[in-house]
Enzyme design. Sequence first.
Site, PDB file in Angstrom:
ATOM      1  N   GLU A 179      -5.377   9.178  17.864  1.00 18.42           N
ATOM      2  CA  GLU A 179      -5.515  10.358  17.842  1.00 18.42           C
ATOM      3  C   GLU A 179      -6.900  10.246  16.844  1.00 18.42           C
ATOM      4  O   GLU A 179      -7.813  10.762  16.655  1.00 18.42           O
ATOM      5  CB  GLU A 179      -4.236  11.077  17.645  1.00 18.42           C
ATOM      6  CG  GLU A 179      -3.472  10.919  19.287  1.00 18.42           C
ATOM      7  CD  GLU A 179      -2.600  10.085  18.449  1.00 18.42           C
ATOM      8  OE1 GLU A 179      -2.849   9.113  18.181  1.00 18.42           O
ATOM      9  OE2 GLU A 179      -1.840   9.906  20.078  1.00 18.42           O
ATOM     10  N   GLN A 228       0.880  -0.751   0.262  1.00 13.16           N
ATOM     11  CA  GLN A 228       0.027   0.576  -0.030  1.00 13.16           C
ATOM     12  C   GLN A 228       0.981   1.074   0.061  1.00 13.16           C
ATOM     13  O   GLN A 228       1.489   1.256   1.281  1.00 13.16           O
ATOM     14  CB  GLN A 228      -0.923   0.043   1.087  1.00 13.16           C
ATOM     15  CG  GLN A 228      -2.129   1.038   1.307  1.00 13.16           C
ATOM     16  CD  GLN A 228      -2.371   1.505   2.658  1.00 13.16           C
ATOM     17  OE1 GLN A 228      -2.076   0.519   3.254  1.00 13.16           O
ATOM     18  NE2 GLN A 228      -4.368   1.489   2.914  1.00 13.16           N
ATOM     19  N   GLU A 248      -8.903  -1.514   5.912  1.00 13.07           N
ATOM     20  CA  GLU A 248      -7.826  -1.600   5.820  1.00 13.07           C
ATOM     21  C   GLU A 248      -8.360  -1.502   7.688  1.00 13.07           C
ATOM     22  O   GLU A 248      -7.634  -2.515   8.466  1.00 13.07           O
ATOM     23  CB  GLU A 248      -7.621  -0.744   5.747  1.00 13.07           C
ATOM     24  CG  GLU A 248      -5.821  -0.389   6.625  1.00 13.07           C
ATOM     25  CD  GLU A 248      -4.714   0.625   6.507  1.00 13.07           C
ATOM     26  OE1 GLU A 248      -5.283   1.352   5.526  1.00 13.07           O
ATOM     27  OE2 GLU A 248      -3.870   0.248   6.744  1.00 13.07           O
ATOM     28  N   SER A 275       1.372   6.593   2.669  1.00 17.42           N
ATOM     29  CA  SER A 275       1.985   7.819   3.611  1.00 17.42           C
ATOM     30  C   SER A 275       2.902   7.648   2.485  1.00 17.42           C
ATOM     31  O   SER A 275       3.897   7.736   2.064  1.00 17.42           O
ATOM     32  CB  SER A 275       2.590   6.572   4.704  1.00 17.42           C
ATOM     33  OG  SER A 275       1.300   6.629   5.197  1.00 17.42           O
ATOM     34  N   SER A 300       4.740  -1.657   4.100  1.00 13.06           N
ATOM     35  CA  SER A 300       5.383  -3.071   4.571  1.00 13.06           C
ATOM     36  C   SER A 300       5.080  -3.639   3.777  1.00 13.06           C
ATOM     37  O   SER A 300       3.963  -3.795   2.392  1.00 13.06           O
ATOM     38  CB  SER A 300       3.803  -3.032   5.443  1.00 13.06           C
ATOM     39  OG  SER A 300       3.233  -2.221   6.767  1.00 13.06           O
TER      40      SER A 300
HETATM   41  C1  FAD Z   1       4.255  -0.489  11.279  1.00 15.48           C
HETATM   42  C2  FAD Z   1       3.696   0.039   9.849  1.00 15.48           C
HETATM   43  C3  FAD Z   1       3.566  -0.381   8.718  1.00 15.48           C
HETATM   44  C4  FAD Z   1       2.424   0.632   8.542  1.00 15.48           C
HETATM   45  N1  FAD Z   1       2.402   0.020   6.701  1.00 15.48           N
HETATM   46  C5  FAD Z   1       2.455   1.212   6.033  1.00 15.48           C
HETATM   47  C6  FAD Z   1       1.979   0.932   4.891  1.00 15.48           C
HETATM   48  O1  FAD Z   1       2.077  -0.106   4.737  1.00 15.48           O
HETATM   49  N2  FAD Z   1       1.737   1.805   3.523  1.00 15.48           N
HETATM   50  C7  FAD Z   1       1.329   3.068   4.560  1.00 15.48           C
HETATM   51  O2  FAD Z   1       0.654   3.777   3.622  1.00 15.48           O
HETATM   52  N3  FAD Z   1       2.121   3.973   5.433  1.00 15.48           N
HETATM   53  C8  FAD Z   1       1.812   2.437   6.414  1.00 15.48           C
HETATM   54  N4  FAD Z   1       2.759   3.204   7.506  1.00 15.48           N
HETATM   55  C9  FAD Z   1       2.525   4.541   7.817  1.00 15.48           C
HETATM   56  C10 FAD Z   1       0.994   4.942   9.025  1.00 15.48           C
HETATM   57  O3  FAD Z   1      -0.164   4.606   8.413  1.00 15.48           O
HETATM   58  C11 FAD Z   1       1.601   6.258   9.273  1.00 15.48           C
HETATM   59  O4  FAD Z   1       2.088   6.084   9.819  1.00 15.48           O
HETATM   60  C12 FAD Z   1       0.231   6.918   9.981  1.00 15.48           C
HETATM   61  O5  FAD Z   1      -0.831   7.332   8.984  1.00 15.48           O
HETATM   62  C13 FAD Z   1       0.424   8.379  10.652  1.00 15.48           C
HETATM   63  O6  FAD Z   1       1.055   9.527   9.833  1.00 15.48           O
HETATM   64  P1  FAD Z   1       2.229  10.237  10.056  1.00 15.48           P
HETATM   65  O7  FAD Z   1       3.315   8.672  10.972  1.00 15.48           O
HETATM   66  O8  FAD Z   1       2.706  10.954   9.235  1.00 15.48           O
HETATM   67  O9  FAD Z   1       2.702   9.965  11.369  1.00 15.48           O
HETATM   68  P2  FAD Z   1       1.256  11.977  11.455  1.00 15.48           P
HETATM   69  O10 FAD Z   1       0.416  11.853  10.518  1.00 15.48           O
HETATM   70  O11 FAD Z   1       2.939  13.019  10.812  1.00 15.48           O
HETATM   71  O12 FAD Z   1       0.816  12.301  13.025  1.00 15.48           O
HETATM   72  C14 FAD Z   1       1.764  12.361  13.983  1.00 15.48           C
HETATM   73  C15 FAD Z   1       1.311  12.610  15.192  1.00 15.48           C
HETATM   74  O13 FAD Z   1       0.304  13.795  15.361  1.00 15.48           O
HETATM   75  C16 FAD Z   1      -0.919  13.199  15.779  1.00 15.48           C
HETATM   76  N5  FAD Z   1      -1.619  13.907  14.549  1.00 15.48           N
HETATM   77  C17 FAD Z   1      -1.749  13.911  13.395  1.00 15.48           C
HETATM   78  N6  FAD Z   1      -2.545  15.211  12.739  1.00 15.48           N
HETATM   79  C18 FAD Z   1      -3.921  15.251  14.232  1.00 15.48           C
HETATM   80  C19 FAD Z   1      -5.142  15.696  14.532  1.00 15.48           C
HETATM   81  N7  FAD Z   1      -5.868  15.844  13.257  1.00 15.48           N
HETATM   82  N8  FAD Z   1      -5.865  15.346  15.413  1.00 15.48           N
HETATM   83  C20 FAD Z   1      -5.301  15.133  16.258  1.00 15.48           C
HETATM   84  N9  FAD Z   1      -3.732  14.114  16.187  1.00 15.48           N
HETATM   85  C21 FAD Z   1      -3.570  13.889  15.586  1.00 15.48           C
HETATM   86  C22 FAD Z   1      -0.461  11.493  15.695  1.00 15.48           C
HETATM   87  O14 FAD Z   1      -1.952  11.194  15.614  1.00 15.48           O
HETATM   88  C23 FAD Z   1       0.737  11.285  15.508  1.00 15.48           C
HETATM   89  O15 FAD Z   1       0.495  11.141  17.028  1.00 15.48           O
HETATM   90  C24 FAD Z   1       2.706   1.599   8.954  1.00 15.48           C
HETATM   91  C25 FAD Z   1       3.041   2.904   9.654  1.00 15.48           C
HETATM   92  C26 FAD Z   1       3.806   1.958  10.592  1.00 15.48           C
HETATM   93  C27 FAD Z   1       4.276   2.054  11.800  1.00 15.48           C
END
Ligand code: FAD
Length: 399
Positions: A369, A118, A236, A121, A153
């Site tokens: 969150e 997928q 998902e 991100s 992933s």
């Molecule tokens: C083990 C693992 C596997 C993954 N696999 C995939 C994959 O296969 N494909 C893929 O596309 N992605 C994947 N991801 C990515 C995952 O979907 C993102 O990490 C996730 O959506 C969070 O985005 P970010 O890391 O950019 O954090 P950010 O969006 O930058 O968030 C940082 C912090 O701010 C908080 N926050 C952000 N916006 C808000 C809001 N509006 N209100 C309150 N709090 C908020 C978040 O909850 C978090 O605590 C994976 C992540 C992990 C850990």
Amino acid sequence: MSTVDSEGDAEDLRSRVREFLREHDHTVMEPLDFLRARFDAGLAWVHFPAGLGGIGAPRAAQAVVDAEFEAAGAPDNNPRRIGIGLGMAAPTILQFGTEEQQRRFLRPLWTGEEVWCQLFSEPGAGSDLAALGTRAVRDGSDWVVEGQKVWTSGAHVARWAILVTRTDPEVPKHQGMTYFVCDMTAPGVEVRPLRQITGEAEFNEVFLNGVRIPDAQRLGEIGDGWRVAQATLMNERVAIGGRPTPREGGMVGVVAQTWRERPELRTPELHDRLLRLWVEAEAARLAGDRLRQQLAVGRPGPEGSAMKLAFARLSQELSALEVELLGEEGLRYDDWTLRRPDLVDFTGREAGYRYLRAKGNSIEGGTSEVLRNIIAERVLGLPTEPRADKDVAWKDLPR
Ligand SMILES: Cc1cc2nc3c(=O)[nH]c(=O)nc-3n(C[C@H](O)[C@H](O)[C@H](O)COP(=O)(O)OP(=O)(O)OC[C@H]3O[C@@H](n4cnc5c(N)ncnc54)[C@H](O)[C@@H]3O)c2cc1C
């Protein structure tokens, strides 16, 4: 057949499977040939339409069919290895794909011949997925894609990816996105491992440098990528949080087993905590059953977010309890060599691994969150977060 409400309907399904097993002897057939034949007989995901691995049965019928195959010791399609394909790509292709796309992709997806990942991100577009900047520009019958994805992933084992891109930077961010199926073997796709807190690299960075994607691999309309991506994300959350589990399945079972086998580790305080979490796990399991019944009559709704939230919290609290229960032994970590697993393993290896891997549960598939925001706004009807950038063209957003 329209329901499996009665034992008669269930019996019809069971005899259908038995007849298939009589005609296809899994003890002599190659497992892949067996799985292909099962798909062609409509006994793969039975709620899918005929010709696409199903017989148009209600979703509830799946459990009956799976149990019958399992009891016979037939090979399964290793669903954990192909989780993104089954849980996310397949329902999206079914809802938005053309007939040609459905026929091309669904069979090898279900049999596990082709693994999916997928590509959603990006650095700077995770929770705010609609901020993404990977560009797709039309060039004749192809699109040319430039950008970077992250946390992907299984990209190292994937044959295909579901991909969201920006096709129109002039319109507000939710409107200018388009959704594609990307060939992971196409020139310009570069996959680099990223190590996690566990030390293994289950996910990757993926660079897309001038990757050509035929327009025939577009899923949904140009500019409608946000709606298509929403369908994927709802599925998902159900796939991660709402899997059918037996009583004491998953993390609670692992910890309960340690509790039973190691009486010398017990204290009254840990007993209280384990009991409380056991009850919560059971409540979450039963709520998951109800969610699946709702699914049987409609598409996944925002309630799936609550299940995913509960799954992540329980998984983290239980794995932490296990580490505390084991004391110094729980702090031991077996091996930091770089591993590249091709399946997600939440409960595998030892307690220290489980504790560290559970950290990702509240991030992957949407952070806790953000899921709370979805529940607040779309389930409870509370006021929405202010969204000042809703009507601003994507190109004018501060970055
Ligand atoms: C083990 C693992 C596997 C993954 N696999 C995939 C994959 O296969 N494909 C893929 O596309 N992605 C994947 N991801 C990515 C995952 O979907 C993102 O990490 C996730 O959506 C969070 O985005 P970010 O890391 O950019 O954090 P950010 O969006 O930058 O968030 C940082 C912090 O701010 C908080 N926050 C952000 N916006 C808000 C809001 N509006 N209100 C309150 N709090 C908020 C978040 O909850 C978090 O605590 C994976 C992540 C992990 C850990």
